[in-house]
Design a protein around this motif. Structure first.
Motif, PDB file in Angstrom:
ATOM      1  N   PRO A  78       6.242  71.628  99.220  1.00 30.92           N
ATOM      2  CA  PRO A  78       5.962  70.714 100.343  1.00 30.92           C
ATOM      3  C   PRO A  78       7.245  70.046 100.837  1.00 30.92           C
ATOM      4  N   SER A  79       7.166  69.529 102.072  1.00 29.55           N
ATOM      5  CA  SER A  79       8.294  68.790 102.630  1.00 29.55           C
ATOM      6  C   SER A  79       8.568  67.562 101.765  1.00 29.55           C
ATOM      7  N   GLY A  80       9.819  67.375 101.380  1.00 30.40           N
ATOM      8  CA  GLY A  80      10.206  66.248 100.542  1.00 30.40           C
ATOM      9  C   GLY A  80      10.153  66.541  99.063  1.00 30.40           C
ATOM     10  N   ALA A  81       9.495  67.642  98.651  1.00 36.01           N
ATOM     11  CA  ALA A  81       9.449  68.002  97.229  1.00 36.01           C
ATOM     12  C   ALA A  81      10.838  68.448  96.772  1.00 36.01           C
ATOM     13  N   ARG A  82      11.064  68.357  95.456  1.00 38.43           N
ATOM     14  CA  ARG A  82      12.392  68.651  94.924  1.00 38.43           C
ATOM     15  C   ARG A  82      12.341  69.899  94.049  1.00 38.43           C
ATOM     16  N   VAL A  83      13.182  70.886  94.415  1.00 37.73           N
ATOM     17  CA  VAL A  83      13.352  72.090  93.598  1.00 37.73           C
ATOM     18  C   VAL A  83      14.655  71.959  92.824  1.00 37.73           C
ATOM     19  N   GLU A  84      14.571  72.222  91.527  1.00 40.47           N
ATOM     20  CA  GLU A  84      15.766  72.083  90.682  1.00 40.47           C
ATOM     21  C   GLU A  84      16.216  73.448  90.178  1.00 40.47           C
ATOM     22  N   VAL A  85      17.468  73.774  90.532  1.00 40.99           N
ATOM     23  CA  VAL A  85      18.156  74.941  89.998  1.00 40.99           C
ATOM     24  C   VAL A  85      19.401  74.375  89.355  1.00 40.99           C
ATOM     25  N   THR A  86      19.328  74.083  88.062  1.00 37.72           N
ATOM     26  CA  THR A  86      20.367  73.333  87.360  1.00 37.72           C
ATOM     27  C   THR A  86      21.755  73.928  87.631  1.00 37.72           C
ATOM     28  N   PRO A  87      22.725  73.063  88.014  1.00 39.34           N
ATOM     29  CA  PRO A  87      22.716  71.593  88.126  1.00 39.34           C
ATOM     30  C   PRO A  87      22.450  71.075  89.555  1.00 39.34           C
ATOM     31  N   PHE A  88      21.807  71.906  90.398  1.00 43.90           N
ATOM     32  CA  PHE A  88      21.553  71.542  91.792  1.00 43.90           C
ATOM     33  C   PHE A  88      20.081  71.161  91.994  1.00 43.90           C
ATOM     34  N   THR A  89      19.845  70.325  92.989  1.00 45.27           N
ATOM     35  CA  THR A  89      18.485  70.049  93.449  1.00 45.27           C
ATOM     36  C   THR A  89      18.442  70.276  94.957  1.00 45.27           C
ATOM     37  N   MET A  90      17.269  70.709  95.429  1.00 45.72           N
ATOM     38  CA  MET A  90      17.103  71.003  96.855  1.00 45.72           C
ATOM     39  C   MET A  90      15.803  70.399  97.355  1.00 45.72           C
ATOM     40  N   SER A  91      15.820  69.937  98.596  1.00 45.07           N
ATOM     41  CA  SER A  91      14.610  69.446  99.261  1.00 45.07           C
ATOM     42  C   SER A  91      14.739  69.745 100.748  1.00 45.07           C
ATOM     43  N   TRP A  92      13.605  69.829 101.423  1.00 42.87           N
ATOM     44  CA  TRP A  92      13.653  70.158 102.842  1.00 42.87           C
ATOM     45  C   TRP A  92      12.802  69.192 103.658  1.00 42.87           C
ATOM     46  N   VAL A  93      13.160  69.077 104.934  1.00 46.24           N
ATOM     47  CA  VAL A  93      12.396  68.269 105.888  1.00 46.24           C
ATOM     48  C   VAL A  93      12.303  69.036 107.195  1.00 46.24           C
ATOM     49  N   ASP A  94      11.340  68.634 108.017  1.00 49.21           N
ATOM     50  CA  ASP A  94      11.205  69.203 109.352  1.00 49.21           C
ATOM     51  C   ASP A  94      12.256  68.546 110.238  1.00 49.21           C
ATOM     52  N   PRO A  95      13.270  69.266 110.668  1.00 52.95           N
ATOM     53  CA  PRO A  95      14.352  68.631 111.433  1.00 52.95           C
ATOM     54  C   PRO A  95      13.892  68.110 112.790  1.00 52.95           C
ATOM     55  N   VAL A  96      12.901  68.772 113.392  1.00 48.95           N
ATOM     56  CA  VAL A  96      12.434  68.329 114.703  1.00 48.95           C
ATOM     57  C   VAL A  96      11.721  66.987 114.587  1.00 48.95           C
ATOM     58  N   LYS A  97      10.938  66.824 113.542  1.00 56.64           N
ATOM     59  CA  LYS A  97      10.173  65.588 113.348  1.00 56.64           C
ATOM     60  C   LYS A  97      11.087  64.392 113.144  1.00 56.64           C
ATOM     61  N   ASP A  98      12.133  64.560 112.376  1.00 60.51           N
ATOM     62  CA  ASP A  98      13.015  63.446 112.034  1.00 60.51           C
ATOM     63  C   ASP A  98      14.269  63.370 112.894  1.00 60.51           C
ATOM     64  N   ALA A  99      14.461  64.345 113.776  1.00 62.48           N
ATOM     65  CA  ALA A  99      15.728  64.410 114.513  1.00 62.48           C
ATOM     66  C   ALA A  99      15.719  63.485 115.718  1.00 62.48           C
ATOM     67  N   ALA A 100      16.939  63.093 116.090  1.00 63.45           N
ATOM     68  CA  ALA A 100      17.112  62.427 117.378  1.00 63.45           C
ATOM     69  C   ALA A 100      16.853  63.448 118.484  1.00 63.45           C
ATOM     70  N   SER A 101      16.546  62.957 119.680  1.00 64.36           N
ATOM     71  CA  SER A 101      16.242  63.879 120.771  1.00 64.36           C
ATOM     72  C   SER A 101      16.509  63.214 122.113  1.00 64.36           C
ATOM     73  N   PHE A 102      16.564  64.065 123.129  1.00 66.73           N
ATOM     74  CA  PHE A 102      16.603  63.615 124.511  1.00 66.73           C
ATOM     75  C   PHE A 102      15.293  64.000 125.184  1.00 66.73           C
ATOM     76  N   VAL A 103      14.798  63.122 126.052  1.00 64.37           N
ATOM     77  CA  VAL A 103      13.646  63.429 126.890  1.00 64.37           C
ATOM     78  C   VAL A 103      14.112  63.331 128.338  1.00 64.37           C
ATOM     79  N   VAL A 104      13.867  64.385 129.114  1.00 62.05           N
ATOM     80  CA  VAL A 104      14.278  64.398 130.517  1.00 62.05           C
ATOM     81  C   VAL A 104      13.313  63.511 131.308  1.00 62.05           C
TER      82      VAL A 104
END
Length: 292
Positions: A78-104
């Motif tokens: 899931p978005s925000g969950a943490r995957v661990e591949v020792t010694p690294f951790t990874m997580s993902w988010v929806d960039p469009v949802k959290d990103a800055a944007s322009f509206v015309v």
């Protein structure tokens, strides 16, 4: 597309944007998500991305793959969950949802939303721009948008018609939530769920004026005539107040007695004549009646 954040020792070491498909994870350089550490297997795991569904799958690694602390062979991440591949951790988010944007908000593409999904984006009329505008008033390469230290900025790159922020011309400006950026005939409203609003302009303190001096009233002369005495020069004296100079009593005009009425003079003369006659008769009678 997702944004994958990779950390090591609690520090972000890499950020990737990944589209749909299969993305290998491992120490070998052929992996799209390369983790260069001896504890990571050459082909350790992989991510399978389909829209906003992300699956993590272990490929028989030596040290295993953990999802939120539990070892998995294959599981939805899931978005925000943490995957661990020792010694690294990874997580993902929806960039469009959290990103800055322009509206015309003005121009040929009113209503279009443009997410800012990279740290540096070019904008203009040219087909080679990251953000292509359908606007003949925009230069082919009009401006660049840069994200640095948590703040977005816009910079003019030598456009013909210039860059405007909230109606004012600018060459290089920081963007705040709600700002209006004009490129050619296109007006873009900046939005950012994590951004800041432009500070309100400071209100100047009111100017303090000295209190107006009160008018002083003095009486002068034996006739008790009153004059208004105002502070300052004669030019400051009010024009609606007339001040009469004092005149000594000797120089003042003495009112003359009113002339007598002619009718009254005749009456007085008649009375005096009658009284004289009466007095004369009385004297004569007195003499006659006196014994010889």
């Amino acid at each position: 597309m997702i944004r994958l954040e990779i950390r090591k020792d609690g520090r972000v070491v890499r950020t990737l944007r990944l589209g749909d498909g299969v993305h290998g994870i491992g120490r070998h350089e052929s992996n799209e998500i390369r983790l260069d550490d001896v504890e990571v297997s050459r082909r350790h795991a992989r991510l399978l991305i389909d829209g906003h569904t992300v699956v993590v799958e272990d490929l028989g690694s030596n040290n295993g793959t953990l999802l939120d602390g539990s070892e998995v062979a294959r599981a939805v991440m899931p978005s925000g969950a943490r995957v661990e591949v020792t010694p690294f951790t990874m997580s993902w988010v929806d960039p469009v949802k959290d990103a800055a944007s322009f509206v015309v908000v003005e121009g040929a593409q009113v209503g279009r939303r443009i997410p800012l999904l990279d740290d540096a984006l070019s904008i203009g009329r040219g087909d080679d721009q990251d953000i292509v505008l359908d606007d003949k008033g925009a230069s082919r390469s009009h401006a660049i948008l840069v994200f640095n230290d948590g703040v977005w900025a816009a910079r003019d790159t030598g456009s013909a018609n210039g860059l405007f922020l909230n109606g004012d011309p600018t060459r290089d400006t920081t963007l705040f939530v709600g700002d209006l950026l004009q490129v050619g005939n296109t007006v873009l409203r900046f939005e950012d769920p994590k951004g800041r609003r432009r500070p309100a302009p400071s209100v100047p303190e009111p100017v303090a004026f000295a209190e107006e001096p009160e008018t002083e009233i003095h009486t002068q002369g034996s006739q008790a005539e009153t004059a208004l005495v105002m502070p300052g020069s004669e030019e400051d004296a009010p024009t609606d107040v007339m001040v009469s100079p004092l005149v000594p009593p000797s120089a003042q005009e003495v009112p003359m007695a009113a002339p007598a009425d002619p009718g009254n003079v005749g009456l007085i003369a008649l009375v005096v004549t009658v009284m004289g006659i009466v007095l004369f008769l009385v004297m004569v009678l007195a003499l006659v009646g006196t014994p010889g």
